[in-house]
Design a protein around this motif. Structure first.
Motif, short mmCIF file in Angstrom:
data_model
loop_
_atom_site.label_atom_id
_atom_site.label_comp_id
_atom_site.label_asym_id
_atom_site.label_seq_id
_atom_site.Cartn_x
_atom_site.Cartn_y
_atom_site.Cartn_z
N VAL A 531 -71.23 9.60 30.08
CA VAL A 531 -70.44 10.46 29.21
C VAL A 531 -69.96 11.66 30.03
O VAL A 531 -70.67 12.17 30.90
CB VAL A 531 -71.28 10.92 28.00
N SER A 532 -68.75 12.10 29.80
CA SER A 532 -68.14 13.16 30.60
C SER A 532 -69.00 14.41 30.60
O SER A 532 -69.60 14.80 29.59
CB SER A 532 -66.75 13.50 30.06
N PHE A 533 -69.08 15.07 31.76
CA PHE A 533 -69.95 16.23 31.94
C PHE A 533 -69.70 17.36 30.94
O PHE A 533 -70.66 17.99 30.49
CB PHE A 533 -69.83 16.76 33.37
N PRO A 534 -68.46 17.67 30.58
CA PRO A 534 -68.27 18.75 29.61
C PRO A 534 -68.96 18.49 28.27
O PRO A 534 -69.32 19.45 27.56
CB PRO A 534 -66.74 18.82 29.45
N LEU A 535 -69.14 17.21 27.91
CA LEU A 535 -69.87 16.90 26.68
C LEU A 535 -71.37 16.89 26.91
O LEU A 535 -72.15 17.38 26.08
CB LEU A 535 -69.43 15.53 26.15
N LEU A 536 -71.80 16.35 28.04
CA LEU A 536 -73.24 16.23 28.31
C LEU A 536 -73.96 17.58 28.28
O LEU A 536 -75.09 17.69 27.83
CB LEU A 536 -73.47 15.57 29.68
N PHE A 537 -73.27 18.63 28.75
CA PHE A 537 -73.96 19.90 28.95
C PHE A 537 -73.52 20.98 27.96
O PHE A 537 -73.62 22.17 28.25
CB PHE A 537 -73.76 20.37 30.39
N LEU A 538 -73.03 20.55 26.79
CA LEU A 538 -72.70 21.51 25.74
C LEU A 538 -73.97 22.15 25.17
O LEU A 538 -75.00 21.48 25.00
CB LEU A 538 -71.94 20.83 24.61
N ASN A 539 -73.86 23.42 24.85
CA ASN A 539 -74.98 24.13 24.21
C ASN A 539 -74.93 24.00 22.70
O ASN A 539 -73.86 24.02 22.09
CB ASN A 539 -74.95 25.62 24.57
N GLU A 540 -76.10 23.88 22.10
CA GLU A 540 -76.25 23.95 20.66
C GLU A 540 -77.35 24.95 20.34
O GLU A 540 -78.41 24.96 20.97
CB GLU A 540 -76.62 22.58 20.07
N GLU A 541 -77.09 25.82 19.37
CA GLU A 541 -78.10 26.81 18.99
C GLU A 541 -79.09 26.17 18.03
O GLU A 541 -78.74 25.75 16.91
CB GLU A 541 -77.43 28.02 18.34
N VAL A 542 -80.33 26.07 18.46
CA VAL A 542 -81.40 25.46 17.66
C VAL A 542 -82.55 26.46 17.56
O VAL A 542 -83.18 26.80 18.57
CB VAL A 542 -81.89 24.14 18.30
N ASN A 543 -82.78 26.95 16.33
CA ASN A 543 -83.86 27.93 16.09
C ASN A 543 -83.75 29.13 17.01
O ASN A 543 -84.75 29.61 17.58
CB ASN A 543 -85.24 27.27 16.23
N GLY A 544 -82.52 29.59 17.19
CA GLY A 544 -82.30 30.79 18.00
C GLY A 544 -82.22 30.56 19.49
O GLY A 544 -81.98 31.50 20.25
N SER A 545 -82.42 29.32 19.93
CA SER A 545 -82.34 29.01 21.36
C SER A 545 -81.15 28.08 21.63
O SER A 545 -80.75 27.29 20.76
CB SER A 545 -83.63 28.32 21.82
N LEU A 546 -80.58 28.17 22.84
CA LEU A 546 -79.47 27.32 23.24
C LEU A 546 -80.01 26.11 23.99
O LEU A 546 -80.63 26.25 25.05
CB LEU A 546 -78.49 28.10 24.12
N LEU A 547 -79.78 24.92 23.43
CA LEU A 547 -80.27 23.68 24.02
C LEU A 547 -79.10 22.74 24.30
O LEU A 547 -78.10 22.74 23.58
CB LEU A 547 -81.26 22.99 23.08
N GLN A 548 -79.25 21.91 25.34
CA GLN A 548 -78.24 20.90 25.68
C GLN A 548 -78.65 19.58 25.04
O GLN A 548 -79.33 18.75 25.63
CB GLN A 548 -78.12 20.77 27.20
N THR A 549 -78.20 19.39 23.79
CA THR A 549 -78.68 18.27 22.99
C THR A 549 -77.97 16.95 23.30
O THR A 549 -78.33 15.93 22.72
CB THR A 549 -78.52 18.60 21.49
N ASN A 550 -76.96 16.96 24.19
CA ASN A 550 -76.29 15.71 24.59
C ASN A 550 -76.75 15.21 25.95
O ASN A 550 -76.28 14.17 26.43
CB ASN A 550 -74.77 15.92 24.65
N LYS A 551 -77.63 15.93 26.56
CA LYS A 551 -77.99 15.71 27.96
C LYS A 551 -78.55 14.31 28.23
O LYS A 551 -78.33 13.72 29.30
CB LYS A 551 -79.01 16.76 28.39
N ASP A 552 -79.24 13.71 27.25
CA ASP A 552 -79.90 12.43 27.46
C ASP A 552 -79.10 11.24 26.93
O ASP A 552 -79.64 10.13 26.78
CB ASP A 552 -81.28 12.43 26.80
N LEU A 553 -77.80 11.42 26.70
CA LEU A 553 -76.98 10.32 26.21
C LEU A 553 -76.94 9.18 27.23
O LEU A 553 -76.90 9.41 28.44
CB LEU A 553 -75.55 10.80 25.94
N ASP A 554 -76.94 7.94 26.73
CA ASP A 554 -76.86 6.77 27.60
C ASP A 554 -75.44 6.59 28.14
O ASP A 554 -74.48 7.23 27.68
CB ASP A 554 -77.25 5.51 26.81
#
Length: 794
Positions: A531-554
């Motif tokens: 998956v293209s890098f700009p999508l893989l490393f997007l930040n999502e705010e989860v419980n006040g923290s910024l996480l990269q929730t697409n990082k483990d996509l196949d």
């Protein structure tokens, strides 16, 4: 009087015979790539009857070749003869050829079978379906091409590129992000000026076509050595410099800019150098081009240093380095600018570079080991300052968007090729790419005002510095089962340390020579791509923290099926029909029902910035039929007619089948060119080329005008995504010019005028929400645009 007549006759004869050039090159065994010593190279010309024998390095030189189009025949005992047509000889530059012969299937003492090296066959001997080669002459010859290899590909069957502002390549309905660029056997980042993070196209190419040797373009079911791509492969190679003489050229063009190039011998082992530098002409003379009133600045340097053949093998150093920048100042921007807005100052800065060291050493008589180590870099910075309450007493400027993205890559490739017999060739290798992705992006677009300052918050979409590696081992063999049947089979594998996924990809192809002029091709390949890098490393705010929730996509997965039929109507005419089907799954989609899919990315200049917590449940397909009728250049003219008729569909997480944004439906190209000799026996040439392009319009998602007016930014009707289609695309280009060969010096001149979109047809670029007018405005693509150029070789 008699003496005067004799002197004039002598001078005329001397001048006439001085209009000659030189053809030189090397003859190789196509399977083992080893030089053939003692091969016969003949010039098939009515004026000159000459032939030479290759030396111990397989090299040859034919001198005093009449300028113009020539044909060379190469023969060797036990091998099939080959003719090389359409060799353009000038007085300004030696012609350099690489000719590959294939060993006879039955190993006869003398082979009378003769084939022609036409462009319908790839350079890569293992690429036998959906592949063709192209050369520098095609890149610079076709009208409307701007000397850009990406725009050249738009003329081939299966390719759609109905965008005058960028050279993005849509192959068989796949996103442009599915394209793999390679240089000298190494994958490289997007080789374009003003490239955006994660894309594969741009407004101006950084690849100088004057350095290219014949290269390959593959549209489906690629051989096993190509991986991490779904759409297509651009496999580029640099030619060697002249090993005998120093040669120079200077040229100028509206898009290519001002260029200087030098080449010549280097060292004492048949080494050579090839070096060029270009700088944008527009930045020198001022003004805008390509759909904007802003002035683009760009420059690049390309080189290939061949250190010759020594005891430890052959060694070469190659590379491209490019930079570009542009400023869009709102007060100077027109309302129909393709890239900028009147209420914004935007600043773009990008860099691209690749440097590689290539080593090849023979292993026995019929094998070789090729190893390449390379480093590459691509980076782009973008800053936008937005005017608030513009042209009012309350006017102020705020930082609205800030991006600083870069990709560094260290690549290692090793390939072992062995000719097991005249009927079997084995190739195996390993590619390791170590990535470092450093991305930072803040934006106020579509953000709430949580701090109450009256402006949307400046939210950090990406902020990471990540290192990971992708490993790609492969093996492939080619087997000539009979004189008429060739079978290719191989396996490609891919592993990413980022998501720890390992996949196997079988590839097979069968070529069946039904009759001397009729050939059937079958191909299958399983392909995966990250998956293209700009999508893989997007930040999502989860419980006040910024996480990269697409990082483990196949990896996204695609099965390619191809059936083709080729027919030759004569030495210079060929026809081809190819049908294909591509089944895609494991695309990234929303975890909740929606129309979004990662298969739709690449249609715009940037990626979606709000697609987080994605899952690999998306599907899609591309299927179609392609037709090609081609007249190779002979008898002073050529022609090419290609037609692609296809559909490209996808499903998001809502399970609804939709058109992809690349589903143009059809693309038809018609090209033709003719050369006219000037002045009787003179070898000066007047040339005319023309191109017609017809294409279905791109599908797009309509704007929700009421919601956009209320929000102050564009909101699309995602529930009816890609449900509307722009009007059909049409463009007519005409190019003409003159080639002049010096009568008594090693010099030649070339001048051209390329009239692009001569009918000034108003092709649609986009229908988008305008926050200044609060309406949906239509922006058209570039209208009539003349390109001129001049080239001097000496």
């Amino acid at each position: 009087m008699k003496k005067i007549i004799l002197v004039l006759a002598f001078l005329y004869t001397a001048i006439s015979f001085s209009q000659t050039g030189i053809i030189k090159g090397i003859v190789l065994d196509k399977q083992s790539e080893s030089p053939l010593v003692g091969a016969t190279v003949e010039l098939l010309d009515q004026q000159v009857d000459t032939g030479v024998i290759t030396d111990i390095d397989g090299r040859f030189t034919i001198k005093d070749v009449p300028v113009g189009r020539q044909i060379v025949r190469v023969s060797y005992i036990g091998f099939e003869n080959t003719t090389v047509p359409n060799i353009e000889v000038t007085t300004g530059k030696d012609v350099l050829l690489t000719v590959s012969l294939i060993e006879s299937f039955n190993q006869l003492d003398e082979v009378i079978v003769t084939t022609e090296t036409n462009k319908d066959r790839a350079n890569n001997k293992l690429a036998t379906v959906s592949a063709r080669q192209f050369g520098v002459e095609e890149v610079t010859r076709f009208s409307g091409g701007r000397s850009d290899v990406g725009r050249l590909a738009a003329n081939f069957a299966g390719v759609s590129a109905p965008d005058d502002s960028r050279n993005d390549i849509v192959v068989r309905g796949n996103s442009p992000t599915g394209l793999l660029w390679r240089l000298e056997g190494i994958p490289i980042p997007n080789p374009n000026h003003f490239a955006s993070f994660g894309t594969t196209g741009g407004p101006v190419s950084a690849v100088n076509p004057n350095l290219l040797k014949n290269s390959d373009f593959i549209t489906s079911a690629f051989p096993s050595e190509y991986g991490n791509a779904l759409g297509g492969v651009f496999d580029l190679g640099f030619r060697k410099g002249n090993i005998d003489d120093f040669e120079f050229s200077a040229q100028v063009g509206v898009f290519t800019g001002v260029e200087a190039m030098a080449e010549g011998p280097m060292g004492s082992k048949n080494g050579s150098f090839l070096l060029s530098a270009r700088y944008s002409l527009i930045s020198l003379v001022g003004g805008g081009a390509g759909g904007t009133s802003a002035t683009p600045n760009y420059s690049d340097v390309s080189f290939n240093f061949d250190f010759g053949k020594g005891k430890l093998g052959k060694l070469s150093l190659f590379g491209i380095i490019g930079t570009s920048d542009i400023e869009f100042l709102g007060n100077d921007i027109d309302e129909d600018d393709l890239f900028a807005a009147e209420d914004e100052n935007a600043f773009v800065d990008s860099q691209f570079g690749v440097i590689g060291l290539k080593h090849q050493i023979p292993v026995g008589k019929n094998s070789f080991l090729r190893t390449i180590v390379a480093g590459s870099y691509t980076g782009n910075k973008f800053t936008a300052d937005r005017f608030i309450d513009k042209d009012t007493p309350q006017e102020r400027i705020i930082l609205y968007t800030e991006a600083d993205n870069s990709e560094s890559r260290v690549s290692f490739s090793t390939l072992f090729n062995s000719k097991l017999s005249n009927k079997a060739t084995l190739r195996t290798g390993l590619l390791i790419e170590n990535y470092r992705i450093d991305a930072f992006n803040r934006d106020r677009e579509k953000q709430p005002d949580t701090n109450g300052d009256g402006d949307p918050d400046l939210f950090t979409l990406r902020d990471f510095d990540e290192t990971f590696a992708i490993f790609q081992p492969y093996v492939q063999g080619q087997f000539r089962l009979t004189e008429k049947i060739t079978f290719n089979a191989g396996m490609h594998s891919q592993y990413s340390s980022l998501n720890e996924q390992f996949v196997f990809e079988p590839r097979v192809a069968l070529n069946f020579q039904l009759a001397p002029n009729h050939k059937l091709n079958l191909g299958y390949g399983l392909h995966h791509q990250s998956v293209s890098f700009p999508l893989l490393f997007l930040n999502e705010e989860v419980n006040g923290s910024l996480l990269q929730t697409n990082k483990d996509l196949d990896f996204v997965r695609s099965n390619h099926y191809v059936l083709g039929y080729d027919v030759k109507f004569g030495n210079d005419w060929r026809g081809k029909i190819e049908v294909y089907n591509q089944d895609i799954d494991k695309a990234a989609v929303d975890a909740f029902p929606s129309s979004y899919s990662s298969l739709t990315e690449g249609a715009d200049f940037e990626f979606d910035n709000d697609k987080v917590s994605l899952v690999n449940n998306g599907t899609g397909f591309n299927r179609g039929i392609e037709l090609t009728l081609e007249k190779f250049f002979s008898n002073s003219y050529y022609g090419l007619l290609t037609g692609s008729f296809y559909e490209s569909k996808y499903e998001g997480s809502d399970g609804i089948e939709r058109n992809s944004p690349f589903n143009n439906g059809y693309v038809v190209n018609a090209l033709a060119g003719k050369e006219f000799s000037l002045g009787g026996k003179s070898k000066n040439i007047l040339f005319v080329d023309s191109r017609l392009t017809f294409s279905g319009g791109r599908y797009y998602t309509p704007v929700d005008l009421a919601a956009s007016q209320q929000a102050g930014f564009e909101i699309l009707q995602d529930d009816i995504a890609f449900s509307q289609q722009y009007d059909d695309y049409f463009r007519w280009d005409v190019k003409f010019g003159i080639k002049l060969n010096s009568r008594n010096k090693k010099q030649s001149h070339r001048f051209f005028v390329d009239l692009q979109n001569v009918t000034a047809n108003e092709n649609i670029f986009a229908r988008r929400y305008n926050r200044l007018t609060n309406n949906v405005d239509q922006i058209d693509q570039i209208g009539f645009f003349p390109d001129v150029g001049y080239k001097f070789q000496f």
